[in-house]
Write a protein that holds these residues in place. Structure first.
Motif, PDB file in Angstrom:
ATOM      1  N   ILE A 255       2.968  -0.970 -11.365  1.00 27.42           N
ATOM      2  CA  ILE A 255       3.859  -1.765 -10.509  1.00 27.42           C
ATOM      3  C   ILE A 255       4.758  -0.905  -9.623  1.00 27.42           C
ATOM      4  O   ILE A 255       4.893  -1.194  -8.423  1.00 27.42           O
ATOM      5  CB  ILE A 255       4.690  -2.726 -11.370  1.00 27.42           C
ATOM      6  N   PRO A 256       5.421   0.162 -10.130  1.00 20.68           N
ATOM      7  CA  PRO A 256       6.242   0.970  -9.211  1.00 20.68           C
ATOM      8  C   PRO A 256       5.433   1.553  -8.058  1.00 20.68           C
ATOM      9  O   PRO A 256       5.903   1.566  -6.908  1.00 20.68           O
ATOM     10  CB  PRO A 256       6.790   2.080 -10.127  1.00 20.68           C
ATOM     11  N   GLN A 257       4.214   2.007  -8.339  1.00 17.36           N
ATOM     12  CA  GLN A 257       3.359   2.557  -7.280  1.00 17.36           C
ATOM     13  C   GLN A 257       2.926   1.445  -6.318  1.00 17.36           C
ATOM     14  O   GLN A 257       2.740   1.700  -5.117  1.00 17.36           O
ATOM     15  CB  GLN A 257       2.130   3.239  -7.893  1.00 17.36           C
ATOM     16  N   LEU A 258       2.773   0.211  -6.828  1.00 21.14           N
ATOM     17  CA  LEU A 258       2.419  -0.914  -5.964  1.00 21.14           C
ATOM     18  C   LEU A 258       3.518  -1.182  -4.948  1.00 21.14           C
ATOM     19  O   LEU A 258       3.240  -1.393  -3.755  1.00 21.14           O
ATOM     20  CB  LEU A 258       2.167  -2.162  -6.816  1.00 21.14           C
ATOM     21  N   TRP A 259       4.782  -1.148  -5.403  1.00 23.76           N
ATOM     22  CA  TRP A 259       5.890  -1.396  -4.458  1.00 23.76           C
ATOM     23  C   TRP A 259       5.972  -0.271  -3.427  1.00 23.76           C
ATOM     24  O   TRP A 259       6.234  -0.529  -2.249  1.00 23.76           O
ATOM     25  CB  TRP A 259       7.219  -1.487  -5.208  1.00 23.76           C
ATOM     26  N   ILE A 260       5.738   0.967  -3.854  1.00 25.38           N
ATOM     27  CA  ILE A 260       5.759   2.085  -2.896  1.00 25.38           C
ATOM     28  C   ILE A 260       4.658   1.905  -1.861  1.00 25.38           C
ATOM     29  O   ILE A 260       4.875   2.091  -0.644  1.00 25.38           O
ATOM     30  CB  ILE A 260       5.594   3.424  -3.629  1.00 25.38           C
ATOM     31  N   ALA A 261       3.448   1.544  -2.321  1.00 25.77           N
ATOM     32  CA  ALA A 261       2.313   1.367  -1.405  1.00 25.77           C
ATOM     33  C   ALA A 261       2.577   0.222  -0.432  1.00 25.77           C
ATOM     34  O   ALA A 261       2.297   0.334   0.775  1.00 25.77           O
ATOM     35  CB  ALA A 261       1.043   1.097  -2.203  1.00 25.77           C
ATOM     36  N   LEU A 262       3.125  -0.892  -0.918  1.00 26.59           N
ATOM     37  CA  LEU A 262       3.424  -2.012  -0.034  1.00 26.59           C
ATOM     38  C   LEU A 262       4.523  -1.653   0.955  1.00 26.59           C
ATOM     39  O   LEU A 262       4.512  -2.112   2.116  1.00 26.59           O
ATOM     40  CB  LEU A 262       3.832  -3.231  -0.865  1.00 26.59           C
ATOM     41  N   GLY A 263       5.493  -0.843   0.505  1.00 24.25           N
ATOM     42  CA  GLY A 263       6.522  -0.375   1.432  1.00 24.25           C
ATOM     43  C   GLY A 263       5.920   0.450   2.554  1.00 24.25           C
ATOM     44  O   GLY A 263       6.311   0.308   3.734  1.00 24.25           O
ATOM     45  N   LEU A 264       4.956   1.300   2.223  1.00 20.24           N
ATOM     46  CA  LEU A 264       4.281   2.098   3.250  1.00 20.24           C
ATOM     47  C   LEU A 264       3.483   1.205   4.198  1.00 20.24           C
ATOM     48  O   LEU A 264       3.455   1.437   5.421  1.00 20.24           O
ATOM     49  CB  LEU A 264       3.360   3.122   2.584  1.00 20.24           C
TER      50      LEU A 264
END
Length: 772
Positions: free
Chosen positions: A631-640
């Motif tokens: 989940i933390p990596q998902l939010w980073i990817a969506l932010g990008l």
């Protein structure tokens, strides 16, 4: 003091007196359980295994081996005897002081044979029906039989040493009660008193003159006590992974040194201690000495364990070729000796090494003995059930859960394996709770629920601290520190690591882990401060080697890439990412590591000013993170992705996506991530404001609303960056504030924000130059 005998000590003689009193006297029922518990606990030498849920004893392990005479007072003082006005302690001391000569000591050992079923005094059993008869196979009966046998084996000199040591051990009790004043007044030997010998006479001085010169005898131990004490130390060294404390090391040296007794276990204790200290030369020497003694005593059945220790030791300092050769010999020898325990443990260790150090293991020619990793774990699980090796089964279930996480399989499946291991730990009383707590913490960390991840680390440190290996406690502490760093509490995180027990620094591997964790936090802080000279200094000292923990090694490498991107060294960063990606793909590394590299590559394109080039990379990272529940990596990817949409002019779509994920991202408790998402959200609003038609009143109001919301999110992003001490991020928000003010037509306010930007940057530079 040198051991007097193979088994008997003054403490055991006192226990025999208490056993005889218990069997021949009618004791109150209220004192039966305390007395029996005391006798069984101390006659078995080592303390009982307690549940982690129960309070731990206040005494250390040596107390159960060499306990003082005052221990009897603590147990017996509070119990009344059948005779009015007398306590059980009074009767016990009376029996103790009736041993008033060397001959009386022999009489004691002659008489205790009558306490056993089928003994020499069967007639007395019938005459006294209240007398308790001990079975020869019962714990008390075994203790009495062995004590009697060992006494008959003693040579005269050793028996005399045992007698004089008993006199010294008993001496403090002369002042406890007036009831034994008459018995104590006779002196240490009634025979000497009968023939008129007194202190100062030549014959008396020959027999008992040394008693006044010798010190306390509470540390009198037999050879059997030494063996059991060393076995206990070995159990602690292997289970907890610690070193022998300095106090205990001194005691063992003082006890073993003058005795002249060579014990095999002492070499094994020294081997583990030298190994954990990083003194590999001494570790090899002591390992060879231990098994040289084993071969001399024809104890060849344990030879495979020598090879197993050799393999682990070789791998610990990077000689994987020698380690694989030794473990192959271990497997062959264990099969030959039909030692399934050693065989299964060797296969489990081999499976662990192939997963933790895949590149090094392949480099020495190891291609796997059990097929795929999943096949290997299934095989180990089956063998563990067949051999009822519950410790191995619990560890294998946890390894299956870790495999599910590393390959991106179902998280619910990982929870299932973890709960099976937990149930097994409870049912079979396995002290593997620390590993379960750490794995649970890892799962919740990947799910983005940081407060639960912290809770399980705290649970390990508060509840299972005494029964968990030191490395698990260190990992839990460092994980808490890293989570605190996410919120910007660098000093608190460093203080938490510094609070780790100093004894852990005596183990080379743990000291390196603590050193790298501390350096990693300082490196992250220096990157946020844009203190490049400090970053270069930390990177020089933090270069991981093959012996570095794999997880920590990846953290160091990814942080190095972050540094290169922050310094705008994009070519070097790209090459480093590609090399590391290739290496991770060949090793079949954790899916989390591979997703992290994708995010770093996408972020690099964002910093280059060409975010659209990272669109496919960020989209792929988001897809894999969603499927694997990272989940933390998902939010980073969506932010990008939102940043890329902003760059393409799709401000509305980016804003809707950001508004959906920002509330959920706050569960991660990562202020830097939250600040980045707020910053992207403000960019979307500023972009929408630029698209509003200000020629109409509706467009003017919409533009004002968008700019007001953008200012709000800019301030929130700035607060988040300020908490994590990210100077560049904070200054970027101040620039945006100046731009928004200029869009509103307020040139003076825009100039103030620009001056504020310069002030913050100069303060950051001054802080670096001042070494703060």
């Amino acid at each position: 003091m040198a051991p007097m005998s193979r088994y008997l000590t003054p403490q055991k003689i006192s226990l025999l007196v208490l056993v005889k009193l218990y069997c021949t006297s009618q004791l109150p029922s209220s004192c039966t359980i305390p007395v029996l518990s005391f006798i069984l606990t101390h006659s078995q030498t080592l303390p009982p295994v307690l549940s982690v849920a129960r309070a731990q004893p206040s005494h250390d392990s040596s107390y159960y081996v060499s306990f003082p005479i005052s221990a009897f007072e603590e147990v017996l003082q509070g119990h009344a005897f059948s005779m009015p006005g007398r306590t059980l302690l009074d009767v016990f001391l009376e029996h103790m002081w009736k041993l008033n000569s060397f001959d009386a000591l022999h009489s004691l050992f002659d008489s205790i044979g009558g306490l056993l079923a089928g003994g020499d005094e069967d007639g007395e059993h019938d005459a006294n029906p209240d007398r308790i008869i001990l079975s020869r196979t019962s714990p008390l009966g075994s203790f009495v039989r062995r004590a009697r046998l060992e006494f008959t084996r003693l040579q005269f000199v050793s028996a005399l040493k045992l007698w004089t040591s008993f006199i010294q051990y008993r001496a403090p009790t002369a002042q406890w009660t007036r009831r034994i004043a008459g018995l104590a007044a006779i002196g240490v030997d009634a025979v000497a008193a009968d023939i008129g010998l007194q202190q100062g006479d030549a014959l008396y001085e020959v027999a008992y003159g040394h008693l006044a010169e010798e010190e306390d005898t509470d540390q009198s131990l037999s050879v059997d006590d030494f063996d059991r004490l060393l076995d206990f130390q070995l159990d602690q060294l292997q289970r907890l992974g610690c070193r022998v404390p300095e106090e205990m090391r001194t005691q063992l040296r003082d006890m073993l040194g003058p005795s002249g007794v060579v014990l095999r276990q002492s070499h094994l204790v020294q081997f583990f201690d030298a190994w954990k200290a990083g003194d590999y030369t001494s570790a090899f020497d002591n390992l060879h000495r231990y098994y040289d003694y084993a071969m001399q005593t024809r104890d060849k059945i344990h030879y495979q364990y020598a090879l197993l220790h050799m393999a682990i030791l070789q791998a610990d300092f990077g000689c994987f070729g020698e380690a694989v050769a030794a473990i192959n010999d271990t497997i062959s020898t264990a099969r030959e000796n039909q030692d399934m325990v050693c065989l299964n443990f060797a296969l489990s260790w081999l499976n662990h090494m192939s997963k933790a150090y895949p590149k090094q293991m392949k480099g020495v020619g190891y291609m796997g003995m059990l097929g795929t990793e999943r096949d290997g774990l299934t095989f180990l699980k089956t063998k563990a059930r067949e051999a009822k090796m519950w410790n191995l089964l619990s560890a294998t279930l946890l390894n299956e859960a870790k495999l599910c996480l590393s390959t991106g399989d179902s998280v619910t499946r990982a929870f299932e394996f973890m709960y099976q291991a937990s149930h097994l730990n409870i049912r079979e009383n396995i002290n593997n709770n620390g590993s379960v707590m750490l794995l649970t913490s890892t799962i919740y960390s990947r799910l983005g629920i940081t407060h639960l991840s912290d809770a399980y680390c705290h649970l390990l440190l508060l509840v299972y601290n005494d029964t968990s290996p030191i490395d698990e406690r260190i990992r839990a502490t460092c994980r808490l520190a890293f989570n605190e760093v996410q919120t910007g509490q660098y000093d608190k995180g460093l203080a938490r690591i510094e609070s780790i027990d100093q004894s852990a620094h005596g183990v080379l591997k743990f000291r390196q882990y603590i050193f790298f964790s501390t350096g990693l936090i300082k490196l992250k802080r220096a990157i946020r401060h844009t203190d490049w000279s400090a970053c270069e200094s930390y990177l020089t000292s933090l270069k991981p080697d093959i012996a570095t923990d794999p997880e920590l090694s990846f953290l160091l490498q990814s942080t190095h890439i972050e540094y290169l991107i922050a310094r705008s060294l994009f070519s070097e960063a790209f090459n480093t990412i590609e090399d590391l990606s290739t290496s991770l793909k060949e090793e079949g590394a954790d899916i989390l590591h591979r997703v992290t590299l994708l995010l770093l590559k996408a972020d690099m394109f964002r910093k280059l000013g060409t975010p659209e080039r990272g669109f496919s990379v960020a989209l792929r990272a988001a897809s894999v993170a969603y499927k694997s529940k990272l989940i933390p990596q998902l939010w980073i990817a969506l932010g990008l992705l939102c940043n890329i949409l902003n760059g393409l002019g799709e401000f509305g779509e980016a804003m809707r996506l950001l508004e959906a994920i920002v509330p959920q991202s706050m569960l991660v408790e990562d202020n830097h991530l939250t600040g980045i998402l707020y910053s992207h959200l403000s960019d979307s609003l500023i972009g929408l404001a630029g698209q509003d038609d200000i020629s109409t009143s509706h467009g003017t109001r919409a533009r004002s609303t968008h700019l007001s919301n953008a200012e709000m999110y800019i301030d929130r992003a700035r607060d988040c960056f300020k908490k994590v001490e990210d100077i560049e991020g904070e200054c970027e928000q101040l620039v945006k504030r100046a731009i928004v003010a200029k869009l509103r037509g307020d040139e003076q306010l825009s100039e103030e924000w620009a001056q504020n930007h310069n002030k913050v940057w100069e303060e950051g530079r001054a802080r670096i130059e001042g070494g703060k």
